[in-house]
Enzyme design. Structure first.
Site, PDB file in Angstrom:
ATOM      1  CB  ILE A 271      74.224  84.300  87.857  1.00  0.00           C
ATOM      2  CG1 ILE A 271      73.863  83.025  87.011  1.00  0.00           C
ATOM      3  CG2 ILE A 271      72.698  84.650  88.017  1.00  0.00           C
ATOM      4  CD1 ILE A 271      72.899  82.042  87.604  1.00  0.00           C
ATOM      5  CD  GLU A 272      77.480  80.891  83.493  1.00  0.00           C
ATOM      6  OE1 GLU A 272      78.967  80.914  82.951  1.00  0.00           O
ATOM      7  OE2 GLU A 272      76.579  80.411  83.006  1.00  0.00           O
TER       8      GLU A 272
END
Length: 468
Positions: A271-272
């Site tokens: 999710i980064e």
């Protein structure tokens, strides 16, 4: 027998019993202290350090402030056991001296945070606690012993941390100007800077390190939680990258031991930056002939690899230090660098114990502290999440529950919102909350304004230009 006589006898018996217990405790303490001292190796320690170590030992500091001390004979008795377990738990939340005791014996630098905490409780007369002294009469610190320990703190600071440019008035303060420069390979720095801004390190070429840690925004993104690949929202506030080289570990929970290990985290986080694999990144970068030539020159054995990519980024991040703040100039003797209000703010900063954790050149990053030490921060806030566990998520040690790496205060005026959960939207709110939850003090609005004014003087320079 008259009632008054019975009462007198009962009181007398109680006094005799109390004195007998105190005597037994005293003899037990003496035996344990002699045993511990006989096992210690102080050959490498200088005379003042030896005196300090013996005072720690004789006063029983290790009972509550270490995790491996042999406890006195009464530790397993009913009631006493519960009381001691509670006291030890609370003591370890605030100050674990295990490392300090080892460092004295090994003649190694004592942590700046440990020195600051020790100085704080000595100046307050807060240690040993009065409740502890009820059963440990010999543990009370004399003025001479207090002076020995305070002089030892000064000696250790002077030996390892004092800045020669600081005027005598502030020479022994827990906070010092940023003066350290880190040896770097300039060519690797240049490569690392390119990679830091390169979106090819993400899965779909939309996110770079600088996306969440912008060098034009104080090293952060000013969001509550960062926005990653495909608009995904992270669970925690992004800390500043400026002065991160001073941190003992990286990330709020310290899961990365250094800058290089930290640099390898976001690209693989789904999710980064969501790259999926290092091979995916390598394949993309390998098509860039100019970039490939840099890697081949600097890393002839590894070429483009996970190691060389993270090593170069870490080398660049070593240069992200921000010296020459107005406060630094003030410590070095420029009385005009701070206004009267800002100087009063610094005095209040020290009076309210802020420097016990926000210490050293970076004014933070050197320890992990419990969020909500004096009041129930998470109870007041509500809705506990996994990231609120803090350091516990890494160590699985219950003592580390809700413990977070202390953030640097350098450039703090540029890095809102504050705390790991971004709950403080303004610097004033952060000051107010920290005083309440960490120190147990409700500040007046005047004091909040003065401390905030002082904190704004901590904005430094990057590459010779003031940060904005």
């Amino acid at each position: 027998m008259k009632k008054s006589s019975l009462i007198a006898c009962a009181i007398g018996a109680g006094v005799v019993g109390y004195l007998a217990t105190v005597y037994a405790v005293d003899q037990g303490d003496k035996t344990l202290h002699q045993q511990y001292l006989s096992q210690a190796n102080l050959v490498k320690a200088d005379p003042l350090s030896q005196q300090a170590f013996k005072i720690f030992n004789q006063k029983g500091c290790q009972y509550c402030h270490t995790t491996n001390s042999e406890m006195p004979f009464y530790a397993n008795m009913p009631v006493a056991k519960q009381l001691m377990e509670h006291d030890v738990k609370q003591a370890l939340r605030q100050f674990n001296i295990s490392a300090l005791m080892e460092q004295v014996q090994q003649n190694k630098p004592i942590s700046e945070v440990e020195l600051a905490k020790l100085e704080s409780v000595l100046n307050d007369g807060a240690m040993p606690p009065k409740q502890y002294l009820l059963m440990h009469w010999r543990s009370d610190l004399s003025q001479q012993e207090t002076d020995i320990l305070l002089n030892w703190v000064k000696q250790e600071r002077s030996k390892y941390y004092a800045d020669s440019e600081v005027v005598p008035e502030f020479k022994y303060d827990a906070v010092q100007p940023i003066s350290t420069t880190f040896k770097v390979n300039d060519a690797k720095v240049k490569l690392g800077e390119e990679l830091y801004h390169d979106k090819r390190l993400s899965g779909n070429n939309t996110v770079a390190c600088s996306t969440c840690h912008s060098l034009t925004k104080g090293g952060v993104d000013h969001l509550d939680t960062s926005t990653g690949i495909n608009g995904a929202k992270g669970p925690i506030n992004a800390p500043t990258v400026f002065n991160s080289v001073f941190n003992i570990h990286q990330f709020w929970d310290g899961r990365a031991k250094d800058l290089q290990e930290q640099a390898g985290g976001p690209p693989m986080n789904p999710i980064e930056m969501g790259a999926g694999s290092w091979q995916h990144i390598i394949d993309k970068l390998d098509k860039d002939s100019a970039l490939k030539a840099q890697f081949d020159s600097l890393y002839p054995k590894q070429g483009i690899s996970e190691y060389s990519i993270t090593d170069a980024i870490a080398e660049f991040e070593k240069t992200l230090v921000t010296p020459n703040s107005r406060f630094d100039k003030f410590l070095e003797g420029d009385k005009t660098a701070l206004t009267q209000e800002e100087q009063e703010g610094y005095a209040l900063f020290k009076a309210n114990k802020c420097q016990t954790c926000h210490t050293g050149q970076a004014m933070g990053g050197l320890s992990f502290e419990v969020m909500g030490l004096k009041d129930d921060y998470f109870g007041d806030r509500g809705h506990i999440t996994e990231v609120d566990n803090g350091r516990f998520n890494v160590t699985k040690d219950q003592n580390d529950m809700h413990r977070f790496k202390v953030p640097t205060l350098r450039n703090v005026a540029l890095t809102a919102p504050y705390f790991h959960d971004a709950s403080a939207k303004t610097l004033e709110q952060a000051v107010d909350d920290m005083a309440l939850y960490q120190v147990g003090v409700k500040l007046s609005q005047s004091d909040i304004d003065k401390i905030t004014a002082y904190l704004k003087t901590l904005t430094g320079e990057y590459q010779g230009k003031p940060l904005k």
